[in-house]
Motif scaffolding. Structure first.
Motif, short mmCIF file in Angstrom:
data_model
loop_
_atom_site.label_atom_id
_atom_site.label_comp_id
_atom_site.label_asym_id
_atom_site.label_seq_id
_atom_site.Cartn_x
_atom_site.Cartn_y
_atom_site.Cartn_z
N UNK A 123 0.81 -1.22 0.00
CA UNK A 123 0.00 0.00 0.00
C UNK A 123 0.85 1.27 0.00
N UNK A 124 2.07 1.15 0.46
CA UNK A 124 2.91 2.34 0.47
C UNK A 124 3.95 2.33 1.57
N UNK A 125 4.30 3.54 2.02
CA UNK A 125 5.35 3.69 3.02
C UNK A 125 4.76 3.47 4.41
N UNK A 126 5.64 3.13 5.36
CA UNK A 126 5.22 2.98 6.76
C UNK A 126 6.25 3.73 7.60
N UNK A 127 5.96 4.97 7.93
CA UNK A 127 7.00 5.78 8.59
C UNK A 127 7.16 5.44 10.06
N UNK A 128 8.42 5.35 10.52
CA UNK A 128 8.65 5.33 11.96
C UNK A 128 8.20 6.69 12.53
N UNK A 129 7.65 6.70 13.74
CA UNK A 129 7.09 7.93 14.33
C UNK A 129 8.03 9.13 14.25
N UNK A 130 9.30 8.91 14.61
CA UNK A 130 10.22 10.04 14.76
C UNK A 130 10.42 10.83 13.47
#
Ligand code: ATP
Ligand code: MG
Ligand code: MG
Ligand code: MG
Length: 577
Positions: free
Chosen positions: A473-480
């Motif tokens: 589905x796409x990117x999965x960013x780490x919170x920081x």
């Protein structure tokens, strides 16, 4: 007080999608080979201007600024002081250090209207050393560590993968000035810790590995690699011990040049096996894992070495095709064999030992790779090493092949792909000596300062983080380093006043709690809105709808979770802060 507050810069968290620039695309751009490059283009983080040149759009720049913020905080915490140097550098400084001649075509050189020569800085050792020799006069001022976050230019031979290997990119480069080796080691260790903090905070899976220190003997050099199959580098590490090195370094070790490493292998029965295909069948390994057979003249008897490769070219080289080689092999022999076998540089050492190069994901998962043998019906598997074994590699190999090698400890050697996101390096007096940067010591005697240099690829981290964290589905960013930490998706807000009110209230509540939240107030169908937000990879999603409101509930989805969950409205904040 009131006046002061008015004029203070305050950080505004939160954004309405209708007032932002969101520019997504469904189609995968056909000039982008790897996931991060494709997704950064599709999600509208970056746009290409020319070869290796990229603009950061508002969404992408948010990521860059967050990466910078983490790096800046950890540098400041470690006592480093921020400076900002020009990117255009006069050639005279480079003449002084000797690099004007030595640096190849990666250095972009230019002239001004007076025909004076300059370069666009690929790095800043010369400029910082010039500052240090003017600013630092006494040992009392040391140690000092200066850093900057700034644009670099390197005319890379093969710019590719978008911002991963660009020509213009942002780097954090830092330089320590020390009196004596002990102090330099302290600064180096401090930076090592700071770098670990940086990558830990960003939630990246990484490894710090020993790297080549080039011509500077004994100096320490360590690279930080984010582990990802698409990585351009191979890193070698022990499953149990502490050993970790990049491939160049590991190869140097395997050649026994430092006399500190050895490899021990078990032999396994492989009756009647002479070719790649036969071996792959017998071991039940997919041939596409590219086992490559090389017949290499070993010390006394021929050694068959199998090299794992990722380019899907199976070249079998038979003994009769190999050039005559001396025993032990010289580097020239190794080069001739490499040419005959069309094999990776570095895979054959001067003693005829082959280091397996694993370049694809499946192969990397094989902990026990097969490496070669010089007996009929035997191959070697389970390569181990022992850093402390003082004997040259040549003997160990022969011993192993003869079957009486002493067992060596330290775990099993593994090879994975990595993306170099950071590099710390003890420069010693290379620049301070040639450029005359010294201080007066306690006795009033001039002493040349020692230097360390510490780089982090700010913009490359954005790409590396995506390589490590993405799905269909796409990117999965780490919170920081996420462009936004959370998104509010209201359903049918155009028609429902209640949804509008509830979404606005949630937006304000999250903003007040310090959450960097995006309010997707665009008049979009839920499907399109969700697809955009998943592509952009915002870690937390909150859905507001009439139906949910009736029960005082919110639908919550963690970007990494398979399903969304319905939660009480009151529990929203507990999901993030
Ligand atoms: P590489 O081996 O990937 O070419 P390098 O060893 O030449 O990198 P350094 O001189 O160590 O790079 O620079 C410090 C950091 O800058 C690297 O660890 C990397 O993260 C980043 N960097 C280097 N070259 C590029 C580039 N062309 N594009 C983006 N980032 C880069
Ligand atoms: Mg480079
Ligand atoms: Mg490198
Ligand atoms: Mg490097």
């Amino acid at each position: 007080m009131a006046r002061y507050t008015e004029h203070r810069t305050i950080e505004i968290k939160g954004m309405r999608a209708s007032q932002f620039h969101i520019s997504t695309a469904k189609e995968t751009p056909n000039d982008a080979e790897i996931a991060s490059h494709q997704l950064m283009l599709r999600a509208g983080l970056i746009r290409r201007l020319g070869s290796g040149l990229y603009s950061w759009l508002p969404l992408g720049l948010r990521v860059v600024r967050k990466i910078e913020a983490v790096v800046r905080e950890e540098m400041n915490k470690a006592g480093a002081l921020e400076v900002l140097m020009p990117s255009i550098q006069p050639s005279e400084l480079w003449q002084e250090s000797g690099r004007w001649e030595k640096f190849g075509p990666e250095l972009l050189r230019l002239h001004d209207r007076h025909n004076r020569e300059y370069c666009v800085g690929p790095t800043h050792e010369e400029v910082i050393t010039d500052i240090a020799r003017r600013e630092i006069k006494s040992y009392r001022q040391l140690p000092l560590n200066f850093y900057q976050i700034q644009t670099k230019f390197r005319d890379e031979v093969r710019p590719r993968f978008g911002v991963m290997r660009a020509r213009e990119f942002i780097m954090k480069d830092g330089y320590s000035f020390n009196l004596g080796a002990e102090s330099l080691q302290q600064s180096f260790d401090q930076m090592h810790v700071a770098y670990c903090n940086v990558f830990d905070r960003m939630g990246l899976t990484y490894r710090a590995v020993e790297a080549d220190s080039g011509s500077i003997g004994g100096a320490q050099s360590r690279e930080f690699h984010v582990l990802a199959d698409s990585g351009e580098d191979a890193v070698v590490y022990s499953t149990e011990g502490e050993y970790a090195a990049n491939m160049e370094k590991a190869v140097a070790v395997s050649q026994g040049t430092r006399g500190e490493a050895s490899q021990a292998m078990e032999t396994i029965d492989t009756p009647g096996v002479h070719t790649i295909t036969e071996l792959a069948t017998q071991l039940d390994i997919d041939e596409s894992k590219c086992l490559k057979t090389l017949l290499v003249q070993g010390v006394e008897t021929p050694v068959i070495a199998l090299v794992l490769r990722g380019d899907h070219q199976l070249n079998e080289v038979k003994a009769e095709h190999l050039p005559e080689v001396a025993s032990p092999l010289t580097m020239a022999d190794a080069a001739a064999i490499k040419a005959a076998a069309n094999c990776d540089a570095g895979s054959i050492g001067p003693v005829g030992l082959s280091i397996p190069v694993i370049a694809d994901a499946d192969a990397a998962k094989m902990s026990d790779f097969v490496c070669g043998a010089n007996q009929n019906d035997k191959h070697l598997s389970g390569v181990n090493w022992d850093r402390d074994l003082p004997e040259p590699i040549v003997r160990d190999l022969r011993n192993v092949v003869e079957g009486d090698a002493s067992p060596v400890g330290g775990g099993t050697l593994k090879i994975v792909r990595g993306i170099e996101v950071g590099h710390i390096f003890q420069l010693g007096d290379t620049y301070s000596q040639s450029m005359g940067a010294s201080v007066l010591d306690e006795n009033g005697k001039p002493q040349v300062m020692l230097m360390g240099c510490y780089g982090i690829g700010i913009t490359r981290i954005a790409a590396a983080a995506i390589e490590q964290n993405n799905d269909d589905k796409g990117m999965i960013w780490p919170m920081a380093i996420a462009p936004f930490e959370a998104v509010i998706c209201p359903i049918n807000m155009v028609k429902s006043e209640a949804v509008k009110e509830a979404a606005e209230a949630l937006y304000n509540e999250l903003k007040e709690a310090g959450v960097d939240v995006l309010f997707d107030d665009r008049p979009l169908r839920p499907g399109a809105m969700f697809a955009d937000m998943e592509l952009i990879g915002i870690p937390h999603r909150f859905v507001v709808s009439d139906k949910l409101l009736a029960n005082n509930e919110i639908e919550y989805r963690d970007r990494t979770a398979a399903e969304s969950v319905i939660i009480p409205r009151a529990d929203v904040l507990s999901k993030i802060v």
